[in-house]
Design a protein around this motif. Structure first.
Motif, PDB file in Angstrom:
ATOM      1  N   PRO A  72       6.380  67.654  95.030  1.00 32.00           N
ATOM      2  CA  PRO A  72       6.814  68.647  96.018  1.00 32.00           C
ATOM      3  C   PRO A  72       8.307  68.953  95.866  1.00 32.00           C
ATOM      4  N   THR A  73       8.665  70.209  95.956  1.00 32.96           N
ATOM      5  CA  THR A  73      10.067  70.609  95.845  1.00 32.96           C
ATOM      6  C   THR A  73      10.436  71.472  97.038  1.00 32.96           C
ATOM      7  N   VAL A  74      11.730  71.498  97.357  1.00 32.01           N
ATOM      8  CA  VAL A  74      12.225  72.350  98.436  1.00 32.01           C
ATOM      9  C   VAL A  74      13.408  73.156  97.905  1.00 32.01           C
ATOM     10  N   THR A 147      12.775  66.563 100.915  1.00 27.12           N
ATOM     11  CA  THR A 147      11.334  66.775 100.784  1.00 27.12           C
ATOM     12  C   THR A 147      10.584  66.354 102.043  1.00 27.12           C
TER      13      THR A 147
END
Length: 301
Positions: A72-74, A147
């Motif tokens: 997951p990336t932000v 994250t």
């Protein structure tokens, strides 16, 4: 008699030889069977190890695919630092808002790049005509992308809403009004109200502004003491908005971008200018009209 004995002896030898040959035959047959069994067992063993290797390869392949899948990336936070809180406002602006202030008092913080605040107080004593009191506080809070919590910009938007709501719900506030402020960061709201204290009647304005992943909160209040008139709420509101716009521009300048007005890119932070992430700016808002004025205000004669 002698021939009969010789015949029996010969027959006995022949039977013995037959028994020996029969036993030898069985031994040879058994010896021939053992290699066949060993070969079969070997084949079975090889087949099993091939299956095991195949299973291991499949397992390794599955692990590789799992590790290759994206984590997951932000969105990265736009602003990486904050300006020094006591330097976000120009000398001219300070003269307009707190004319008698000698210097600003920086708030305590162990995260200089994430949060900061500075306050100024001014008491203009006009003798028998009374005095004018002003108090100003600027708080800055920057949020980093995470994250778990999300992007810095999202955290800043959430905190912005919390700060505005806190300003609208101060205990004892009368005639509360709020309005959006144009041209200050990505979004801004001004909240003003009246607050009665033992020192006098205070006019309070809180301007909360968000630019990218930073939230700026400006608290400004004033009162007339010893018979002097109460300051104009409209004038205080106008000055507070001016200070908020300048503080936002200082954040953009600190990070190498000119501006700080609406339409700047967006990002994310997560705490407040004081040690308590959810209370700093709101504490300034609620205390500005109570603790600070009462300390600096002279007693009525």
């Amino acid at each position: 008699m002698q021939r009969a004995a010789e015949r029996k002896q010969r027959d006995g030898r022949e039977k013995g030889e037959q028994r020996v040959r029969g036993g030898l035959h069985r031994v040879l047959v058994g010896a021939a069977v053992v290699p066949v069994m060993l070969i079969a067992a070997g084949c079975s063993s090889d087949s099993g190890s091939d299956d095991g290797a195949g299973g291991g390869a499949k397992s390794a392949s599955a692990s590789a695919e799992a590790s290759a899948s994206p984590s997951p990336t932000v969105q990265a936070a736009v602003y990486k630092s904050l300006p020094q809180p006591c330097k976000v406002l120009s000398k001219k602006t300070l003269e307009d808002l707190v004319p008698e202030a000698k210097s600003g008092k920086a708030g305590t913080s162990d995260e200089a790049g994430t949060r900061g605040s500075c306050s100024w107080s001014s008491l203009d004593n006009n003798g028998v005509k009374g005095s004018q009191f002003r108090w100003l506080n600027a708080s800055l809070l920057r949020f980093d992308s995470n994250t778990t919590r999300g992007s810095g910009e999202k955290q800043a938007r959430d905190y912005f809403e919390t700060q505005v709501q806190d300003a609208r719900s101060v205990d004892g506030a009368k005639n509360t009004k709020s309005e959006p402020v144009a041209g200050v960061g990505d979004e801004a709201t001004a909240v003003r109200y009246d607050l009665k204290k033992k020192e006098g009647s205070f006019k309070q304005v809180t301007v909360v502004a968000r630019v990218e992943n930073v939230v700026v909160t400006v608290d400004y209040n004033g009162a007339g003491f010893a018979g002097d008139k109460t300051p104009s709420a409209d004038t205080l509101n106008k000055l507070a908005q001016k200070a908020a716009k300048e503080a936002v521009a200082s954040v953009a300048k600190e990070n190498g971008s000119g501006g700080g007005t609406a339409g700047t890119p967006s990002s994310t932070p997560s705490k407040s200018a004081s040690k308590s992430p959810s209370k700093s700016p709101s504490e300034a808002s609620s205390k500005s009209a109570s603790a600070s004025p009462s300390k600096s205000a002279p007693k009525k004669s």
